[in-house]
Design a protein around this motif. Structure first.
Motif, PDB file in Angstrom:
ATOM      1  N   UNK A 405       0.830  -1.207   0.000  1.00 42.71           N
ATOM      2  CA  UNK A 405       0.000   0.000   0.000  1.00 42.71           C
ATOM      3  C   UNK A 405       0.865   1.258   0.000  1.00 42.71           C
ATOM      4  N   UNK A 406       1.964   1.217   0.756  1.00 46.29           N
ATOM      5  CA  UNK A 406       2.860   2.375   0.788  1.00 46.29           C
ATOM      6  C   UNK A 406       3.473   2.617  -0.584  1.00 46.29           C
ATOM      7  N   UNK A 407       3.858   1.540  -1.270  1.00 44.84           N
ATOM      8  CA  UNK A 407       4.447   1.698  -2.592  1.00 44.84           C
ATOM      9  C   UNK A 407       3.425   2.256  -3.580  1.00 44.84           C
ATOM     10  N   UNK A 408       2.202   1.758  -3.512  1.00 45.10           N
ATOM     11  CA  UNK A 408       1.156   2.267  -4.400  1.00 45.10           C
ATOM     12  C   UNK A 408       0.912   3.752  -4.154  1.00 45.10           C
ATOM     13  N   UNK A 409       0.898   4.154  -2.899  1.00 47.59           N
ATOM     14  CA  UNK A 409       0.659   5.555  -2.563  1.00 47.59           C
ATOM     15  C   UNK A 409       1.788   6.444  -3.058  1.00 47.59           C
ATOM     16  N   UNK A 426      -2.178   9.202   7.761  1.00 44.83           N
ATOM     17  CA  UNK A 426      -1.973   7.930   7.075  1.00 44.83           C
ATOM     18  C   UNK A 426      -1.011   7.044   7.841  1.00 44.83           C
ATOM     19  N   UNK A 427       0.069   7.623   8.311  1.00 47.58           N
ATOM     20  CA  UNK A 427       1.083   6.840   9.028  1.00 47.58           C
ATOM     21  C   UNK A 427       0.558   6.354  10.373  1.00 47.58           C
ATOM     22  N   UNK A 428      -0.230   7.193  11.059  1.00 47.09           N
ATOM     23  CA  UNK A 428      -0.803   6.791  12.350  1.00 47.09           C
ATOM     24  C   UNK A 428      -1.772   5.624  12.156  1.00 47.09           C
ATOM     25  N   UNK A 429      -2.617   5.728  11.150  1.00 48.37           N
ATOM     26  CA  UNK A 429      -3.613   4.680  10.942  1.00 48.37           C
ATOM     27  C   UNK A 429      -3.004   3.396  10.403  1.00 48.37           C
ATOM     28  N   UNK A 432       1.074  -0.711  11.339  1.00 47.53           N
ATOM     29  CA  UNK A 432       2.125  -1.713  11.115  1.00 47.53           C
ATOM     30  C   UNK A 432       3.215  -1.193  10.179  1.00 47.53           C
ATOM     31  N   UNK A 433       3.330   0.121  10.077  1.00 45.35           N
ATOM     32  CA  UNK A 433       4.281   0.713   9.135  1.00 45.35           C
ATOM     33  C   UNK A 433       5.652   0.971   9.756  1.00 45.35           C
ATOM     34  N   UNK A 434       5.855   0.475  10.973  1.00 47.28           N
ATOM     35  CA  UNK A 434       7.116   0.760  11.663  1.00 47.28           C
ATOM     36  C   UNK A 434       8.199  -0.232  11.286  1.00 47.28           C
ATOM     37  N   UNK A 435       8.347  -0.479   9.985  1.00 44.81           N
ATOM     38  CA  UNK A 435       9.356  -1.414   9.493  1.00 44.81           C
ATOM     39  C   UNK A 435      10.742  -0.788   9.608  1.00 44.81           C
ATOM     40  N   UNK A 436      11.690  -1.556  10.113  1.00 39.90           N
ATOM     41  CA  UNK A 436      13.073  -1.095  10.165  1.00 39.90           C
ATOM     42  C   UNK A 436      13.855  -1.625   8.978  1.00 39.90           C
ATOM     43  N   UNK A 437      13.851  -2.939   8.801  1.00 35.57           N
ATOM     44  CA  UNK A 437      14.557  -3.539   7.679  1.00 35.57           C
ATOM     45  C   UNK A 437      14.103  -4.987   7.528  1.00 35.57           C
ATOM     46  N   UNK A 438      14.563  -5.643   6.469  1.00 40.60           N
ATOM     47  CA  UNK A 438      14.126  -6.989   6.147  1.00 40.60           C
ATOM     48  C   UNK A 438      14.887  -8.015   6.972  1.00 40.60           C
ATOM     49  N   UNK A 439      14.162  -8.989   7.502  1.00 40.59           N
ATOM     50  CA  UNK A 439      14.776 -10.115   8.181  1.00 40.59           C
ATOM     51  C   UNK A 439      14.658 -11.369   7.333  1.00 40.59           C
TER      52      UNK A 439
END
Length: 814
Positions: A405-409, A426-429, A432-439
């Motif tokens: 969704x973030x990429x589409x936006x 948008x960020x508050x709602x 689950x957008x608190x991604x740091x990096x890929x595991x």
């Protein structure tokens, strides 16, 4: 509302106290899956010896104490619901508890969750399982059976479960133990079936220098169980020593990246103004490290490249937005390497988060930074491939839905056309957008404890802003009505549009007076511009323009008198406030700048009604003034910085950044309004280009104007963000940027300003509609909050937090 304000300040202090000198690892959310695997390790050298207690008891205690009320362990989505990752994580945790014969109730609740939720998660993602899930979930089912746990999936899921096991078998048959695929099969050693032949030599050969197996706690735990290697034990002991309870999905972590992501989270939640000192301290240290960093000698592994790309592009964006002079070479060096580009194009799903960050970094591209243009094009193509239907149908899908969704936006609504206040919402709602990096099989995220407190603060702060905005809008509407501007009987009534746009584009710590003055100025501009375009006769327009030049309305009547009186009231209000707070009389300056604007409207009216076709240069000379962006911004800036009058800001003598403020909105407006103006017999830049270039069509003309816009936008960014470009104070320059972003929002893809419906939803979300945040706890009980609101004065609230110029730097969107 005062109760809420007090609660906000108290929570800010609490968060600051907790963040002070805290270990950066405390900011990272633990991985239930990896923690469970460390909890399984038997300290006995011989695994056949009787069990006594786990080697890492703290990890077992974490498992016992961190089961959710719903019975699962693992991640949840933006609505607080468990994700597909919760299935293998929960099984791993109940296996660990079963091994040590503890937590019987936890085991029962965990198995109930798996049985009750398997269908929901597996059915939704049927045929689209991530590769990691296809490997790990069957492995956990097998281990659960081996541990004596009774799994009772609904019978109608048998075919689906068989399909998952079949998919895993295909992976095991077609992939090498360690090959170019990342993460390699060996990194999932803890989940591979016992029938899969892995020798101790295979494990030892692939250990990293720190004793880990691909920096994976779970895989290293299993490697230690299989080999007893001291190197593995040393890694695990170091990990638990650093993360005493729950461990992260990979270790070690880049501590600088963690701090950087916390700064990014503060800004995106709209909380940067509360943590100005902390943000600046972190960025100052980061700036030194960023410039002294040595490039990698050669392309490393995919995870190293992905993490470094993510970090460097995020650092570039944050540092540049805060005025640091930084080069883009740190992340561009990867994109210049053909081997790395090939890896990204092949494993584009794995690099999706990094590419999104690269794309965002290029939002801050200055004029002439052609390598950044290339990086933007490359990252956009990768993102588009990630979002393509072909990729959506791919079983190896790695990204979470929120990232999609973030990429589409980002692609649909560019940063230059987004308003900060709505970005914060948008960020508050999107919890689950608190991604740091890929595991390996999930994403590193901010810790739930920190996230929940920041969410509480962000929600309260946003609601506080909405309350202030509602009060201010009511006052603006009263003023517009009392001055007769809302009932002119012609043209556009845009009182709400004008206030919404400026309130949503500049941070709250600006004085309320600045928002009010900008909104009122925009209302006067809209009404007066329409009067010159469609209502007034040439005699009336000449009379009104002459009256503005003399600042004398004695000969005016009707609409002309109404417009003049409203303007006179506005100018008097601004002068009085500047005199009161700054001791400077700016009457002459305000009268001159408004006369210049009215004179430009008169000139355009004469052109239109006389059928005169100016040259493009002649048109822009007048059109840059008639768009009136500078007329709105410069007088309002005097409220906080009357010294700008000493910077040779005079009509016709504007600095470059102000000239760019005048040009960009004019061209944006012309691209979206040429059809309407052609029908009305008026000229604009798009139409004049066609007249001067008979062989061109409308696509050629709009492309020509857009090319100018792109160049001027990059030039504006450089003048606003970097020191050494002109003498205007930094807050004034940032107001220039906010104003241009408003025009970008109005005219980026269509003419939203002239529409009566286009902006309604955004206005409602910005000012009236409560946040949709699910389980977030309010700072003030609802009944007390209602009492505070009802007892509050009808006058606009004052936001008493520091108004340092740094507070307006939260213009970025990650």
């Amino acid at each position: 509302m005062e109760l809420l304000h007090i609660s906000i300040r108290a929570l800010v202090k609490e968060i600051k106290d907790e963040m002070l000198d805290i270990d950066p690892y405390s900011f990272v959310s633990p991985s239930a899956y990896d923690t469970a695997w460390l909890a399984m390790i038997n300290p006995a050298a011989d695994s056949n010896e009787p069990l006594s207690s786990p080697m890492f008891k703290a990890c077992l205690d974490w498992v016992l104490n961190n089961q959710t009320e719903e019975g699962y362990w693992g991640e949840c989505d933006s609505h607080g619901n468990p994700t597909i990752e919760s299935l293998p994580a929960t099984l791993a945790c109940v296996i660990a508890l079963k091994k040590w014969n503890v937590g019987s109730k936890n085991i029962e609740r965990g198995l109930d969750f798996v049985h009750g939720n398997a269908e929901k998660h597996l059915g939704v993602t049927h045929d689209h399982f991530p590769r990691w899930f296809t490997i790990v979930f069957p492995g956990m089912i097998e281990l659960a059976h081996k541990a004596g746990l009774e799994l009772a999936f609904p019978s109608h899921l048998n075919e689906l479960l068989s399909d998952i096991f079949y998919q895993r078998q295909r992976i095991l048959e077609t992939e090498e133990l360690v090959d170019s695929q990342y993460p390699p099969l060996l990194s999932y050693i803890e989940a591979l079936p016992s029938s899969y032949d892995i020798s101790g030599e295979d494990i030892i050969m692939n250990l990293s220098g720190d004793g880990s197996l691909f920096q994976s706690p779970a895989a290293t735990a299993r490697a230690f169980m299989a080999t007893g290697k001291e190197e593995c034990l040393g890694y695990l002991e170091s990990l638990v020593g650093r993360c005493a309870t729950g461990v992260p999905p990979s270790y070690p972590l880049d501590e600088e990246l963690i701090k950087l992501c916390v700064v990014n989270q503060l800004q995106r939640l709209g909380l940067a103004d509360h943590f100005t000192h902390e943000i600046e301290a972190n960025l100052a240290q980061l700036y030194w490290n960023y410039n002294s960093q040595e490039p990698l000698a050669k392309p490393s592994s995919n995870p190293v490249i992905a993490t470094q790309l993510y970090k460097d592009s995020l650092a570039f964006r944050l540092l540049r937005m805060h005025g640091y002079s930084v080069s883009s070479w740190q992340f561009l060096r990867f994109l210049k390497n053909q081997e790395v580009r090939a890896r990204i194009e092949k494993d584009y799903q794995y690099f999706s988060s990094a590419m999104l960050n690269v794309y965002r970094a290029t939002d801050l591209m200055f004029l002439g930074e052609y390598e950044l243009e290339e990086a933007r094009s490359f990252s956009r193509k990768v993102i588009e491939k990630v979002l393509s239907k072909e990729t959506r149908d791919n079983k190896d899908n790695f990204r979470p839905i929120n990232l999609e969704k973030m990429m589409e936006n980002e692609l649909r609504n560019p940063w230059i056309a987004r308003l900060d206040h709505l970005e914060h919402r948008t960020w508050i709602e999107n919890r689950n957008s608190n991604i740091l990096c890929v595991g390996k099989g999930s994403f590193h995220r901010l810790s739930p404890v920190l996230t929940e407190k920041l969410m509480q603060l962000a929600v309260a702060d946003y609601e506080f802003r909405q309350f202030i905005y509602r009060n201010e809008l009511e006052e603006v509407e009263r003023w517009s009505r009392s001055r007769g501007l809302r009932d002119m009987g012609f043209g556009r009534e845009k009182t709400t549009y004008c206030y919404f746009a400026i309130a949503s584009s500049i941070p709250l710590p600006y004085d309320s007076d600045i928002r009010m003055m900008i909104a009122k100025s925009a209302i006067v501009v809209t009404v007066a511009d329409d009067f010159y375009d469609m209502e007034g006769s040439l005699d009336e327009l000449n009379s009104l323009t002459d009256a503005i030049g003399r600042w004398d309305a004695s000969r005016l009547r009707g609409h002309s008198k109404t417009i003049f009186d409203a303007l006179d009231d506005l100018v008097g209000e601004i002068v009085a406030k500047v005199l009161q707070h700054r001791g400077t009389d700016i009457t002459v300056f305000l009268q001159q700048i408004w006369y210049e604007t009215f004179a430009s409207w008169l000139e355009e009216a004469k052109w239109s009604r006389g059928g005169y076709l100016p040259s493009i240069d002649e048109y822009l000379g007048t059109g840059m003034i008639s768009i009136a962006a500078h007329t709105i911004i410069l007088p309002a800036s005097c409220l906080s910085n009357p010294s700008l009058i000493d910077c040779k800001v005079r009509p016709g003598e504007y600095e470059t950044v102000t000239k760019l403020l005048m040009l960009i909105p004019r061209l944006l407006n012309d691209i979206q309004s040429y059809q309407k103006e052609q029908e009305e017999g008026k000229m604009n830049c798009v139409l004049l280009y066609l007249k001067e270039n008979p062989g061109a069509d409308i696509e050629d003309s709009t492309a020509y104007v857009r090319q100018i816009l792109d160049k001027k936008w990059g030039e504006l960014l450089q003048h606003v963000l970097m020191d050494g470009f002109g003498d205007l104070p930094k807050p004034c320059k940032l107001l220039h940027l906010s104003c241009v972003k408003v025009f970008q929002m109005f005219f980026h893809s269509r003419n939203r300003f002239d529409s009566n419906t286009e902006m309604l939803q955004d206005i409602q979300k910005a000012i009236y509609i409560p946040l949709n945040v699910g389980t977030s706890k309010p700072l003030v009980p609802p009944q007390k909050e209602d009492q505070a609101i009802n007892s509050h004065s009808s006058q606009p609230s004052k936001y008493e937090i520091s108004r340092s110029s740094q507070l307006v730097l939260d213009l970025a969107t990650v």
